[in-house]
Design a protein around this motif. Sequence first.
Motif, PDB file in Angstrom:
ATOM      1  N   LEU A  31     -30.639  39.227 -42.529  1.00 47.15           N
ATOM      2  CA  LEU A  31     -30.483  37.938 -41.852  1.00 47.15           C
ATOM      3  C   LEU A  31     -30.858  38.028 -40.385  1.00 47.15           C
ATOM      4  O   LEU A  31     -31.471  37.107 -39.832  1.00 47.15           O
ATOM      5  N   ALA A  32     -30.510  39.130 -39.737  1.00 39.67           N
ATOM      6  CA  ALA A  32     -30.908  39.308 -38.338  1.00 39.67           C
ATOM      7  C   ALA A  32     -32.420  39.382 -38.212  1.00 39.67           C
ATOM      8  O   ALA A  32     -33.006  38.847 -37.258  1.00 39.67           O
ATOM      9  N   ALA A  33     -33.069  40.041 -39.165  1.00 42.25           N
ATOM     10  CA  ALA A  33     -34.540  40.115 -39.150  1.00 42.25           C
ATOM     11  C   ALA A  33     -35.149  38.719 -39.262  1.00 42.25           C
ATOM     12  O   ALA A  33     -36.126  38.394 -38.573  1.00 42.25           O
ATOM     13  N   LEU A  34     -34.578  37.876 -40.124  1.00 37.96           N
ATOM     14  CA  LEU A  34     -35.086  36.507 -40.251  1.00 37.96           C
ATOM     15  C   LEU A  34     -34.881  35.726 -38.954  1.00 37.96           C
ATOM     16  O   LEU A  34     -35.751  34.950 -38.542  1.00 37.96           O
ATOM     17  N   ALA A  35     -33.729  35.933 -38.312  1.00 35.72           N
ATOM     18  CA  ALA A  35     -33.484  35.261 -37.032  1.00 35.72           C
ATOM     19  C   ALA A  35     -34.506  35.696 -35.991  1.00 35.72           C
ATOM     20  O   ALA A  35     -35.020  34.879 -35.218  1.00 35.72           O
ATOM     21  N   GLU A  36     -34.812  36.985 -35.962  1.00 29.07           N
ATOM     22  CA  GLU A  36     -35.804  37.487 -35.014  1.00 29.07           C
ATOM     23  C   GLU A  36     -37.195  36.950 -35.342  1.00 29.07           C
ATOM     24  O   GLU A  36     -37.957  36.573 -34.455  1.00 29.07           O
ATOM     25  N   TYR A  37     -37.522  36.912 -36.612  1.00 31.86           N
ATOM     26  CA  TYR A  37     -38.852  36.464 -37.026  1.00 31.86           C
ATOM     27  C   TYR A  37     -39.078  34.998 -36.690  1.00 31.86           C
ATOM     28  O   TYR A  37     -40.179  34.592 -36.310  1.00 31.86           O
ATOM     29  N   THR A  38     -38.022  34.192 -36.811  1.00 35.42           N
ATOM     30  CA  THR A  38     -38.182  32.764 -36.564  1.00 35.42           C
ATOM     31  C   THR A  38     -37.993  32.380 -35.100  1.00 35.42           C
ATOM     32  O   THR A  38     -38.564  31.390 -34.649  1.00 35.42           O
ATOM     33  N   GLY A  39     -37.216  33.154 -34.342  1.00 36.26           N
ATOM     34  CA  GLY A  39     -36.965  32.717 -32.968  1.00 36.26           C
ATOM     35  C   GLY A  39     -36.602  33.811 -31.998  1.00 36.26           C
ATOM     36  O   GLY A  39     -35.977  33.536 -30.975  1.00 36.26           O
ATOM     37  N   GLY A  40     -36.997  35.048 -32.288  1.00 35.96           N
ATOM     38  CA  GLY A  40     -36.637  36.156 -31.422  1.00 35.96           C
ATOM     39  C   GLY A  40     -37.783  36.670 -30.577  1.00 35.96           C
ATOM     40  O   GLY A  40     -38.815  36.011 -30.416  1.00 35.96           O
ATOM     41  N   VAL A  41     -37.605  37.873 -30.064  1.00 33.72           N
ATOM     42  CA  VAL A  41     -38.565  38.448 -29.134  1.00 33.72           C
ATOM     43  C   VAL A  41     -39.915  38.730 -29.799  1.00 33.72           C
ATOM     44  O   VAL A  41     -40.935  38.776 -29.117  1.00 33.72           O
ATOM     45  N   ALA A  42     -39.917  38.907 -31.116  1.00 29.58           N
ATOM     46  CA  ALA A  42     -41.164  39.155 -31.843  1.00 29.58           C
ATOM     47  C   ALA A  42     -41.449  38.037 -32.837  1.00 29.58           C
ATOM     48  O   ALA A  42     -42.021  38.267 -33.895  1.00 29.58           O
ATOM     49  N   ALA A  43     -41.036  36.816 -32.503  1.00 25.78           N
ATOM     50  CA  ALA A  43     -41.178  35.675 -33.408  1.00 25.78           C
ATOM     51  C   ALA A  43     -42.608  35.537 -33.896  1.00 25.78           C
ATOM     52  O   ALA A  43     -43.556  35.579 -33.119  1.00 25.78           O
ATOM     53  N   GLY A  44     -42.745  35.400 -35.218  1.00 29.58           N
ATOM     54  CA  GLY A  44     -44.052  35.205 -35.815  1.00 29.58           C
ATOM     55  C   GLY A  44     -44.816  36.479 -36.107  1.00 29.58           C
ATOM     56  O   GLY A  44     -45.899  36.410 -36.704  1.00 29.58           O
ATOM     57  N   THR A  45     -44.281  37.630 -35.727  1.00 25.28           N
ATOM     58  CA  THR A  45     -44.960  38.900 -36.026  1.00 25.28           C
ATOM     59  C   THR A  45     -44.837  39.161 -37.523  1.00 25.28           C
ATOM     60  O   THR A  45     -43.733  39.339 -38.047  1.00 25.28           O
ATOM     61  N   ALA A  46     -45.963  39.204 -38.211  1.00 26.40           N
ATOM     62  CA  ALA A  46     -45.953  39.232 -39.671  1.00 26.40           C
ATOM     63  C   ALA A  46     -45.431  40.536 -40.248  1.00 26.40           C
ATOM     64  O   ALA A  46     -44.929  40.563 -41.377  1.00 26.40           O
ATOM     65  N   ASP A  47     -45.546  41.632 -39.500  1.00 23.06           N
ATOM     66  CA  ASP A  47     -45.083  42.932 -39.979  1.00 23.06           C
ATOM     67  C   ASP A  47     -44.175  43.534 -38.914  1.00 23.06           C
ATOM     68  O   ASP A  47     -44.644  43.976 -37.861  1.00 23.06           O
ATOM     69  N   MET A  48     -42.892  43.554 -39.210  1.00 28.01           N
ATOM     70  CA  MET A  48     -41.925  44.030 -38.229  1.00 28.01           C
ATOM     71  C   MET A  48     -40.714  44.619 -38.933  1.00 28.01           C
ATOM     72  O   MET A  48     -40.471  44.350 -40.111  1.00 28.01           O
ATOM     73  N   VAL A  49     -39.973  45.442 -38.207  1.00 30.30           N
ATOM     74  CA  VAL A  49     -38.699  45.976 -38.689  1.00 30.30           C
ATOM     75  C   VAL A  49     -37.642  45.625 -37.655  1.00 30.30           C
ATOM     76  O   VAL A  49     -37.872  45.745 -36.449  1.00 30.30           O
ATOM     77  N   TYR A  50     -36.492  45.164 -38.140  1.00 30.94           N
ATOM     78  CA  TYR A  50     -35.345  44.928 -37.262  1.00 30.94           C
ATOM     79  C   TYR A  50     -34.296  45.976 -37.576  1.00 30.94           C
ATOM     80  O   TYR A  50     -33.981  46.230 -38.745  1.00 30.94           O
ATOM     81  N   LEU A  51     -33.729  46.600 -36.541  1.00 29.33           N
ATOM     82  CA  LEU A  51     -32.676  47.588 -36.718  1.00 29.33           C
ATOM     83  C   LEU A  51     -31.381  47.086 -36.099  1.00 29.33           C
ATOM     84  O   LEU A  51     -31.348  46.720 -34.919  1.00 29.33           O
ATOM     85  N   THR A  52     -30.315  47.066 -36.883  1.00 33.57           N
ATOM     86  CA  THR A  52     -29.003  46.765 -36.337  1.00 33.57           C
ATOM     87  C   THR A  52     -28.494  47.985 -35.583  1.00 33.57           C
ATOM     88  O   THR A  52     -28.728  49.119 -35.993  1.00 33.57           O
ATOM     89  N   GLY A  53     -27.822  47.758 -34.491  1.00 31.80           N
ATOM     90  CA  GLY A  53     -27.193  48.843 -33.751  1.00 31.80           C
ATOM     91  C   GLY A  53     -25.707  48.608 -33.706  1.00 31.80           C
ATOM     92  O   GLY A  53     -25.182  48.056 -32.739  1.00 31.80           O
ATOM     93  N   GLU A  54     -25.018  48.975 -34.755  1.00 32.14           N
ATOM     94  CA  GLU A  54     -23.578  48.785 -34.856  1.00 32.14           C
ATOM     95  C   GLU A  54     -22.953  50.155 -35.119  1.00 32.14           C
ATOM     96  O   GLU A  54     -23.559  51.182 -34.848  1.00 32.14           O
TER      97      GLU A  54
END
Length: 432
Positions: A212-235
Amino acid sequence: MAQRQPPTRVAGIGAQAVGHASLRRANLALVLRHLRDEGSCSRSDIADATGLHRATVSSLMAELLDRGLAREVGIEHVGAVGRPRRAVALDGSHVGILGTEINVDYVAVYGTDLGGRVLVERRVGFDAMGMGPDRSLKELGRVAKDAIDDLSRAGASPAGIGVAVPGLVDVARGAVAFAPNLGWRDLPLADLLRAEIGDVRAPVMVDNDANLAALAEYTGGVAAGTADMVYLTGEVGVGGGIIVGGRLLRGADGFSGEVGHLPVDPTGIRCGCGRTGCWETKVGLAALVRAATPELAYELDTAPTPDPEERVAEISLGLAAGDPRMLAAVAEVGRWLGLGGSILVNLFNPRVIVLGGYFAKLAERLIPPAQAELERLVIAGPAARCRFLASGLGFGAASRGAASMVVDQVINDPTAIGSAPLAVTPTDLAGS
């Protein structure tokens, strides 16, 4: 252009009616999605963009207005002598959207209306790891009900509730298959939360927090619209959401992205999943705290307090003061971050790796050693062109993504909102 499929050929008139209703629902979604993506526009603009007949668009728009999902916003004048057009826009101010997250040491909520107006956003410290599923569900229900009250006071009735969880999730059933850092197995979370909330009639959807965080980033984050990306949680734990070709990679059973359990050190410490040397034992918040502030150390099978942002704030102060132990600890985590990142780059060839949670808070110190290690270990070398970026969404990325999941559900089926549908006409069936 709308993709129209012929109605299913089943004996009886009812099957054809179902096909007609399905087609109208798809066209309503097409128009509503256009309003969401493009802002205010005229009916003729929508017809041109979607390929639908103008009469069809007028009929669909009448239903969206009736359901309160669109509104008239004024007159557009096209050219010097052009006929004035009445513009329409997405409304949905009465449609509440609620995203929630339950993690090891907090519960978060993010509530908006369909138009994106933020109505509630908060995070509450809570020992979900130590409290067990029953008390955790009660706390999640309590926080969700308080947020629903906030939405209601703003005139928005919840259309759905999304839940982000750090673990393997059976999305279709809304069940947590295994959340190692919470100690949960085979938990029907959606059903339990519905029962906990009580009289609120809204669907509950569950998904992995990193997805879900990756979808949030893809739609409106720092790399929005980047077709190939990885999001890493830091918890306390580490998860990954993987976007490939603009789509979330779920895998055969929906369990992809458990990157925190990549085995990187066979001589390392025991992980919360029961295995030894997982990546999150090297880069999770517990690992950093253990190295940077040993007097505050906790293990993955104990309850970490206080709130993760407070821990990170303490470390940030130490870094600013030049504390050598903290500087060395963060640099070491950065190197392990780069090592694990190189595995992901070799597998998926993303353009960016977005760092969320505490990684983002300490990005200035983490990224240089991480980037250097990644570039040293990636097989394709400079040709891979992948870089680390810090998320701007902070610890709220997963709850925002959970809200986005609800928005997508509303957009995909506008008929679930508002009054009874208007009659299907022959023009509607003609489509474009």
